[in-house]
Design a protein around this motif. Structure first.
Motif, short mmCIF file in Angstrom:
data_model
loop_
_atom_site.label_atom_id
_atom_site.label_comp_id
_atom_site.label_asym_id
_atom_site.label_seq_id
_atom_site.Cartn_x
_atom_site.Cartn_y
_atom_site.Cartn_z
N LYS A 153 1.34 -32.71 -21.17
CA LYS A 153 2.62 -33.37 -20.82
C LYS A 153 3.51 -32.97 -19.71
O LYS A 153 3.97 -33.77 -19.02
N VAL A 154 3.39 -31.61 -19.33
CA VAL A 154 3.82 -31.15 -18.42
C VAL A 154 3.40 -31.70 -16.98
O VAL A 154 3.88 -32.32 -16.10
N LYS A 155 1.86 -31.70 -16.98
CA LYS A 155 1.27 -32.61 -16.06
C LYS A 155 1.66 -33.95 -15.87
O LYS A 155 1.78 -34.38 -14.60
N ILE A 156 1.89 -34.44 -16.89
CA ILE A 156 2.15 -36.26 -16.59
C ILE A 156 3.56 -36.05 -15.74
O ILE A 156 3.85 -36.70 -15.08
N SER A 157 4.59 -35.26 -16.28
CA SER A 157 5.98 -35.22 -15.68
C SER A 157 5.95 -34.66 -14.32
O SER A 157 6.51 -35.51 -13.31
N LYS A 158 5.30 -33.63 -14.11
CA LYS A 158 5.19 -33.17 -12.81
C LYS A 158 4.28 -33.99 -11.56
O LYS A 158 4.97 -34.06 -10.26
N LYS A 159 3.30 -34.71 -12.08
CA LYS A 159 2.52 -35.58 -11.20
C LYS A 159 2.89 -36.88 -11.42
O LYS A 159 2.37 -37.97 -10.66
N ASN A 160 3.88 -37.45 -12.05
CA ASN A 160 4.41 -38.71 -12.27
C ASN A 160 3.36 -39.72 -12.66
O ASN A 160 3.08 -40.64 -11.86
N LEU A 161 2.62 -39.39 -13.58
CA LEU A 161 1.51 -40.17 -14.02
C LEU A 161 1.65 -41.15 -15.12
O LEU A 161 2.82 -40.94 -15.86
N ASN A 162 0.85 -42.10 -15.30
CA ASN A 162 1.20 -42.89 -16.29
C ASN A 162 0.23 -42.67 -17.57
O ASN A 162 0.59 -43.00 -18.64
N LEU A 163 -0.47 -41.69 -17.36
CA LEU A 163 -1.68 -41.45 -18.30
C LEU A 163 -2.49 -40.32 -18.00
O LEU A 163 -2.70 -39.82 -16.72
N ILE A 164 -2.68 -39.37 -18.80
CA ILE A 164 -3.33 -38.22 -18.69
C ILE A 164 -4.58 -38.14 -19.63
O ILE A 164 -4.25 -38.44 -20.91
N ALA A 175 2.58 -41.87 -20.62
CA ALA A 175 3.63 -41.34 -20.22
C ALA A 175 4.90 -41.59 -21.06
O ALA A 175 5.82 -40.83 -21.28
N ASP A 176 4.64 -42.43 -21.83
CA ASP A 176 5.62 -42.71 -22.98
C ASP A 176 5.43 -41.86 -24.29
O ASP A 176 6.32 -42.02 -25.32
N GLY A 177 4.60 -41.19 -24.19
CA GLY A 177 4.23 -40.07 -25.47
C GLY A 177 3.37 -40.43 -26.31
O GLY A 177 2.76 -39.89 -27.14
N ALA A 178 2.55 -41.69 -25.97
CA ALA A 178 1.63 -42.36 -26.98
C ALA A 178 0.28 -41.54 -26.90
O ALA A 178 -0.15 -41.31 -25.79
N ILE A 179 -0.26 -40.95 -27.99
CA ILE A 179 -1.42 -40.26 -27.88
C ILE A 179 -2.60 -41.09 -28.50
O ILE A 179 -2.35 -41.58 -29.63
N THR A 180 -3.84 -41.27 -28.10
CA THR A 180 -4.78 -41.83 -28.47
C THR A 180 -6.30 -40.64 -28.44
O THR A 180 -6.49 -40.19 -27.48
N GLU A 181 -6.57 -40.62 -29.81
CA GLU A 181 -7.69 -39.56 -29.86
C GLU A 181 -9.00 -40.30 -29.53
O GLU A 181 -9.19 -41.40 -30.05
N ILE A 182 -9.84 -40.05 -28.85
CA ILE A 182 -11.11 -40.32 -28.48
C ILE A 182 -12.12 -39.37 -29.15
O ILE A 182 -12.29 -38.40 -28.49
N PRO A 183 -12.91 -39.76 -30.31
CA PRO A 183 -13.59 -38.95 -30.81
C PRO A 183 -15.04 -38.52 -30.13
O PRO A 183 -15.44 -39.17 -28.88
N MET A 184 -15.68 -37.68 -30.33
CA MET A 184 -16.93 -37.15 -29.51
C MET A 184 -17.82 -38.25 -29.71
O MET A 184 -17.97 -38.94 -30.64
N ASN A 185 -18.43 -38.33 -28.27
CA ASN A 185 -19.34 -39.50 -28.01
C ASN A 185 -20.02 -39.38 -26.80
O ASN A 185 -19.62 -38.32 -25.88
#
Length: 79
Positions: free
Chosen positions: A12-23, A47-57
């Motif tokens: 989340k710090v990286k999103i803010s510092k680097k002005n990203l849409n997604l990390i 960037a809006d705080g939404a979190i999506t888990e992508i399972p092991m694949n």
């Protein structure tokens, strides 16, 4: 974002510092996830705080899932 501790907070710090849409957070301490593996598991954080888990694949399947998230963020393929 390859992380080894404070995963979500650091991403989340990286999103803010680097002005990203997604990390995409990659826990490189997890077995089967990271650089020397054919598989991966990531957590996509928007960037809006939404979190999506992508399972092991397979890494190609993880990449497809990341692309789907990006498409949704930008209103679909044709947007």
């Amino acid at each position: 974002a390859a992380e080894t501790e404070n995963f979500i907070q650091n991403a989340k710090v990286k999103i803010s510092k680097k002005n990203l849409n997604l990390i995409c957070l990659n826990d490189v301490t997890e077995k089967g996830s990271g650089f020397d593996s054919d598989t991966n598991r990531v957590t996509a954080i928007a960037a809006d705080g939404a979190i999506t888990e992508i399972p092991m694949n397979d890494k190609s399947k993880v990449a497809e899932a990341i692309l789907e998230i990006i498409e949704k963020l930008h209103g679909g393929r044709d947007a």
